[in-house]
Design an enzyme around this catalytic site. Structure first.
Site, PDB file in Angstrom:
ATOM      1  CE  LYS A  33      31.257  39.414  46.153  1.00  0.00           C
ATOM      2  NZ  LYS A  33      30.938  40.819  45.883  1.00  0.00           N
ATOM      3  CB  THR A  34      32.494  37.468  39.730  1.00  0.00           C
ATOM      4  OG1 THR A  34      31.420  37.374  40.671  1.00  0.00           O
ATOM      5  CG2 THR A  34      32.286  36.432  38.650  1.00  0.00           C
ATOM      6  CG  ASP A  74      30.690  34.207  42.126  1.00  0.00           C
ATOM      7  OD1 ASP A  74      30.784  34.899  43.156  1.00  0.00           O
ATOM      8  OD2 ASP A  74      30.654  34.701  40.978  1.00  0.00           O
ATOM      9  CD  GLU A  75      26.548  35.798  43.647  1.00  0.00           C
ATOM     10  OE1 GLU A  75      26.235  36.242  44.774  1.00  0.00           O
ATOM     11  OE2 GLU A  75      26.645  36.506  42.639  1.00  0.00           O
ATOM     12  CD  GLN A 127      25.770  41.159  46.233  1.00  0.00           C
ATOM     13  OE1 GLN A 127      25.264  40.857  45.171  1.00  0.00           O
ATOM     14  NE2 GLN A 127      27.049  41.471  46.342  1.00  0.00           N
ATOM     15  NE  ARG A 159      23.488  42.979  41.108  1.00  0.00           N
ATOM     16  CZ  ARG A 159      24.703  42.604  41.506  1.00  0.00           C
ATOM     17  NH1 ARG A 159      25.516  41.976  40.709  1.00  0.00           N
ATOM     18  NH2 ARG A 159      25.132  42.880  42.726  1.00  0.00           N
TER      19      ARG A 159
HETATM   20  P1  ATP Z   1      28.786  41.089  42.855  1.00  0.00           P
HETATM   21  O1  ATP Z   1      28.858  41.167  44.332  1.00  0.00           O
HETATM   22  O2  ATP Z   1      27.696  41.924  42.331  1.00  0.00           O
HETATM   23  O3  ATP Z   1      28.796  39.698  42.359  1.00  0.00           O
HETATM   24  P2  ATP Z   1      31.589  41.214  42.290  1.00  0.00           P
HETATM   25  O4  ATP Z   1      32.250  41.557  43.569  1.00  0.00           O
HETATM   26  O5  ATP Z   1      31.597  39.816  41.873  1.00  0.00           O
HETATM   27  O6  ATP Z   1      30.099  41.792  42.308  1.00  0.00           O
HETATM   28  P3  ATP Z   1      32.683  41.744  39.713  1.00  0.00           P
HETATM   29  O7  ATP Z   1      31.481  41.427  38.921  1.00  0.00           O
HETATM   30  O8  ATP Z   1      33.783  40.762  39.714  1.00  0.00           O
HETATM   31  O9  ATP Z   1      32.240  42.128  41.183  1.00  0.00           O
HETATM   32  O10 ATP Z   1      33.284  43.132  39.277  1.00  0.00           O
HETATM   33  C1  ATP Z   1      32.478  44.257  39.059  1.00  0.00           C
HETATM   34  C2  ATP Z   1      33.019  45.047  37.890  1.00  0.00           C
HETATM   35  O11 ATP Z   1      34.227  45.681  38.237  1.00  0.00           O
HETATM   36  C3  ATP Z   1      33.329  44.177  36.699  1.00  0.00           C
HETATM   37  O12 ATP Z   1      33.007  44.882  35.519  1.00  0.00           O
HETATM   38  C4  ATP Z   1      34.826  43.974  36.802  1.00  0.00           C
HETATM   39  O13 ATP Z   1      35.401  43.692  35.562  1.00  0.00           O
HETATM   40  C5  ATP Z   1      35.262  45.295  37.359  1.00  0.00           C
HETATM   41  N1  ATP Z   1      36.521  45.192  38.112  1.00  0.00           N
HETATM   42  C6  ATP Z   1      36.738  44.440  39.189  1.00  0.00           C
HETATM   43  N2  ATP Z   1      37.993  44.605  39.642  1.00  0.00           N
HETATM   44  C7  ATP Z   1      38.598  45.494  38.824  1.00  0.00           C
HETATM   45  C8  ATP Z   1      39.896  46.087  38.748  1.00  0.00           C
HETATM   46  N3  ATP Z   1      40.844  45.790  39.611  1.00  0.00           N
HETATM   47  N4  ATP Z   1      40.130  46.961  37.750  1.00  0.00           N
HETATM   48  C9  ATP Z   1      39.170  47.268  36.857  1.00  0.00           C
HETATM   49  N5  ATP Z   1      37.932  46.738  36.873  1.00  0.00           N
HETATM   50  C10 ATP Z   1      37.637  45.871  37.836  1.00  0.00           C
HETATM   51 MG    MG Z   2      30.074  38.490  41.523  1.00  0.00          MG
END
Ligand code: ATP
Ligand code: MG
Length: 824
Positions: A40-41, A226-227, A294, A671
């Protein structure tokens, strides 16, 4: 595809289909809802970069908000990496800092000056307390903390004082509402805002000044959050005001209001003032990303409905779901999913990972908090040895009070670390002041310490006088201590001479405590204070110099916090003194006060220095609360303090509100990329003497398939190190730790203790409260001592072992503390 498009399209590489879709979204309301680690981020940062590269808007026309400073810094960093250039001009901020930034410019419109102070939660709690006392309220029944939380809740729901008073049904609510009124009045009088005001006043500003609102609306063509699951009604309203056409139409059936409050069953009246007429349509470019699993800020009035009802609020919103987790290995994901499965109010999600099974999650029980800290540090060292950078490791805990043992162990192991959130204890101004006094007493030539304390508390010695004294010391080669003995010689005016004279008397009194009667020159003395304790000296300094009484007299709520910090420093010195005496098992008993002060200052300097050290290429281990860890990721994560009452927090247990705590545990587990260890301690000293603890109920909810074979034993309440390998490592630490600031011993001996040539307790340091059973030594046994080297045991004398050392002769050592190693 033209070159601009091609340039922007680069940003789509390394994204899966739904992620790309979100990044390229043409505009209008967009919700990305998905589980942890699904990108997402990543989508949000790519979209920011994409908007810029594709020429849809400039960097300065984007507002990206999140919840913690750390997460904001991370967002900025990621966008900078993607764009390959500076992100200056881009607004990446927490909600609070974005609002603070707006208010710094606009505060005068609201009756504040631009220099308004921001009160942290401690400050505001103290102000609430004073308001309650002024009202004659019983602060046992109406505890300042609870009342403050109620006021905060009103503010986060955008309820004015009048509305709170109208809503108040019973006596309790009315008292809270009255306190709210008095508190708010005081805040304004102090030209201060609390954290909630930052949001609330900005909303006020936008509602009362449509032109100002319009300015910011134009400034930010795209708003990304975000969040989003953690937004409260005030934040929701802020976003509406910034992005939407006419907020009145977003307000739900009752018309007007924050929308959120109005749709929540209608029990709340709302804070909206007049409709905003005659303005331009909003751009509606609001992208929010989040995960309902979360949502961890309900206790601060965050409203999970903001994310669950996004589609109702914005009927034309597009909703995108992501299902692949890219962060964690399967076992970690299984642990997270198993745990969150125990929540009944949770939308099921289908997350999968292609990262492989990975390591099993490890749960470990420890004897006490110090043993826990040392185990974590030994694991940090082991992983570092395997090539995991320190910057890729994090220790997470439920409350800040859990960090100190870990900090101490890391410092003793000389590992670089950073604590996120809050100023480090030893960096607080009042703590530094007190330590500077000690430093200057200890070393009269220390001009920095002198300059820091000479006019603290204020005694009418101005900067010019201080400058003259420092010049005089430098030019004549004397210490500041000698200068204050004859201030006229430094060219000070009469009033200053008098003020310095009074100061010199205080210092003379303190030096007498430290050294005994001064010699004629007044600059030295014979060390005679052999029974002086550092804790007493700290107290003497605060008393004699008037430092404490000035804070006590003060009306400023921040000064109460300062007093508490000084009390903590005093407690810390007491702990230090206690160890000094215990450790004097080393036998001499002749350690004079000066020597103790020396060690004390060195120790505190080390602790306070750790943060400012240049960040090595390996980075620093990160310590922070689970709330601060949201959105971040690390190769290795340690969750410590998994004990009922700590995590889940006793408040949540009492009120039966465990789901939010469980979501917090879910945040913690998710995490981790590849290593996750979870610990609890059978005994823990939090705010007083050590207490017995029981393992967190969350541990029992972890699916066994995700755990290693030692974990179930650790969850049953028995202490364990989880095997000889870890046991050995744990013990290998002890020799290096030595007699430090934190008395500690590991939970129990590893099973192969004898093979290590150690006897239980012999190599360990212990707290007074939890002393190990003293080991017995046989006469004739050859031993090694850290300081006295090798020798032979003569006899045991109760808890004391008498050893004849080869170099220094006979010494009496307290067996439980002496850290003797058996030889041969
Ligand atoms: P959270 O809910 O904990 O905030 P999130 O959904 O925001 O998590 P991210 O932090 O954006 O998740 O991504 C998690 C990890 O996966 C990061 O290291 C990101 O770079 C990697 N990632 C996300 N999408 C891809 C992708 N399509 N290919 C490779 N790596 C990815
Ligand atoms: Mg995130």
């Amino acid at each position: 595809m033209n070159s601009v498009d091609a340039y922007a399209a680069e940003l789509l590489e390394g994204l899966n289909e739904p992620q790309r879709h979100a990044v390229q979204h043409p505009g209008g309301p967009l919700l990305v809802i998905a589980g942890a680690g699904s990108g997402k981020t990543r989508v949000l940062t790519h979209r920011v970069a994409y908007l810029v590269r594709s020429g849809q808007c400039g960097l300065g026309e984007i507002l990206a908000v999140t919840f913690t400073n750390k997460a904001a810094a991370e967002l900025r960093h990621r966008v900078g990496d993607l764009l390959g250039r500076s992100t200056r001009g881009l607004w990446v901020a927490t909600f609070h800092s974005a609002c603070a930034r707006i208010l710094r410019v606009e505060a005068e419109k609201l009756g504040y000056t631009r220099q308004f102070t921001i009160y942290d939660s401690d400050d505001s709690k103290r102000l609430v307390k004073r308001c309650l006392e002024a009202e004659g309220a019983d602060t046992k029944r109406f505890t300042p903390n609870a009342v403050r939380n109620q006021i905060s809740d009103h503010k986060n729901r955008l309820r004015s004082v009048e509305q709170a008073q109208d809503l108040a049904a019973g006596h309790y609510d009315r008292t809270v509402a009255d306190a709210y009124a008095a508190y708010q009045k005081q805040l304004v009088a102090n030209n201060a805002m609390d954290f909630d005001d930052l949001m609330g006043r900005t909303v006020d500003l936008f509602e009362r000044y449509p032109d100002v609102r319009e300015r910011y609306r134009r400034a930010f063509k795209h708003v990304l959050v975000d969040e989003y699951q953690d937004t409260n009604p005030a934040q929701y309203r802020f976003l509406q005001l910034l992005c939407m056409d006419d907020p009145m139409h977003q307000a739900g059936p009752s018309g007007g209001g924050t929308g959120r409050d109005a749709k929540g069953g209608g029990e709340d009246t709302n804070a909206l003032t007049a409709p905003l007429a005659g303005e331009e349509p909003g751009h509606r470019n609001l992208m929010v990303v989040g995960d309902d699993a979360q949502s961890i800020y309900g206790f601060r009035s965050a409203d999970i409905r903001n994310i669950l009802d996004f589609e109702d609020d914005f009927p034309d919103a597009e909703v995108i779901k992501l299902e692949q987790n890219y962060r964690s290995t399967q076992h970690i994901l299984d642990a997270a999913n198993g745990l969150i499965g125990h929540n009944s109010n949770q939308r099921p999600k289908h997350l999968f990972t292609e990262e492989g099974e990975g390591d099993e999650v490890r749960v470990r029980a420890m004897q006490d908090d110090h043993a826990e800290a040392r185990w974590v540090v030994s694991e940090v060292e082991r992983l570092a040895g395997e090539g995991v950078p320190l910057g890729e490791m994090a220790v997470l805990y439920r409350t800040n009070a859990l960090s100190r043992a870990i900090e101490t162990s890391l410092t003793q192991a000389e590992l670089d670390y950073q604590v996120i959130g809050g100023v480090r204890f030893f960096d607080r101004a009042e703590v530094k002041d007190a330590l500077s006094y000690l430093q200057w007493l200890h070393n009269p030539a220390n001009t920095v310490a002198f300059a820091r304390v000479v006019n603290r508390p204020r005694r009418g010695i101005g900067d010019t006088s201080v400058g003259r004294m420092l010049n005089h010391a430098a030019s004549t080669g004397v210490t500041p201590l000698e200068v204050i003995a004859d201030p006229a010689a430094a060219g000070l005016k009469t009033a200053a001479v008098k003020a310095v004279g009074a100061f010199a008397e205080q210092i003379a009194e303190l030096r007498e405590t430290l050294f005994g009667a001064p010699d004629e020159a007044g600059v030295g003395g014979t060390a005679s204070g052999s029974d002086l304790r550092v804790a007493d000296l700290v107290e003497d300094v605060l008393r004699v110099t008037g430092y404490r009484s000035e804070l006590e007299r003060s009306e400023d709520p921040q000064d109460e916090g300062r007093l508490e910090n000084l009390d903590q420093l005093h407690a810390y010195a007491e702990e230090f003194d206690a160890e000094g005496t215990a450790g004097a098992g080393e036998g001499t008993g002749s350690e004079d006060a000066f020597h103790a002060l020396d060690r004390f200052l060195q120790q505190t300097a080390l602790l306070s220095d750790a943060d400012s050290k240049a960040n090595g290429p390996e980075g620093q281990v990160t310590l922070m609360t689970l709330h601060n860890a949201k959105g971040l990721e690390y190769d290795a994560v340690f969750l410590v303090g998994l004990e009922d009452g700590i995590f889940p927090h006793s408040r949540a247990i009492d009120s039966g509100e465990l789901e939010e705590e469980r979501r917090l545990a879910y945040v913690g587990i998710t995490r981790a990329r590849r290593h996750l260890a979870i610990t609890w301690a059978r005994r823990r000293a939090m705010y007083g003497p050590p207490q017995s603890q029981v393992p967190s109920r969350f541990l029992r909810e972890l699916p066994h398939e995700a755990l290693d074979e030692t974990s179930p034993e650790a969850m049953s309440g028995q202490p364990s190190f989880g095997g000889s390998e870890r046991g050995r490592r744990d013990f290998s630490q002890i020799g290096r730790i030595g007699r430090g600031s934190s008395p500690s011993r590991p939970g129990g001996p590893p099973r192969d203790l004898s093979s290590l040539g150690l006897k239980r307790g012999s190599d360990l340091v212990s707290s007074k409260a939890d002393a190990p059973p003293a080991p017995t030594w046989q006469p004739g046994q050859r031993v090694r001592h850290v300081k006295f080297d090798t020798g032979e045991v003569v006899r045991m004398d109760g808890d004391v072992v008498v050893v004849h050392f080869d170099d220094v002769g006979e010494k009496r050592l307290i067996a439980g503390f002496a850290r003797l190693e058996a030889l041969g």
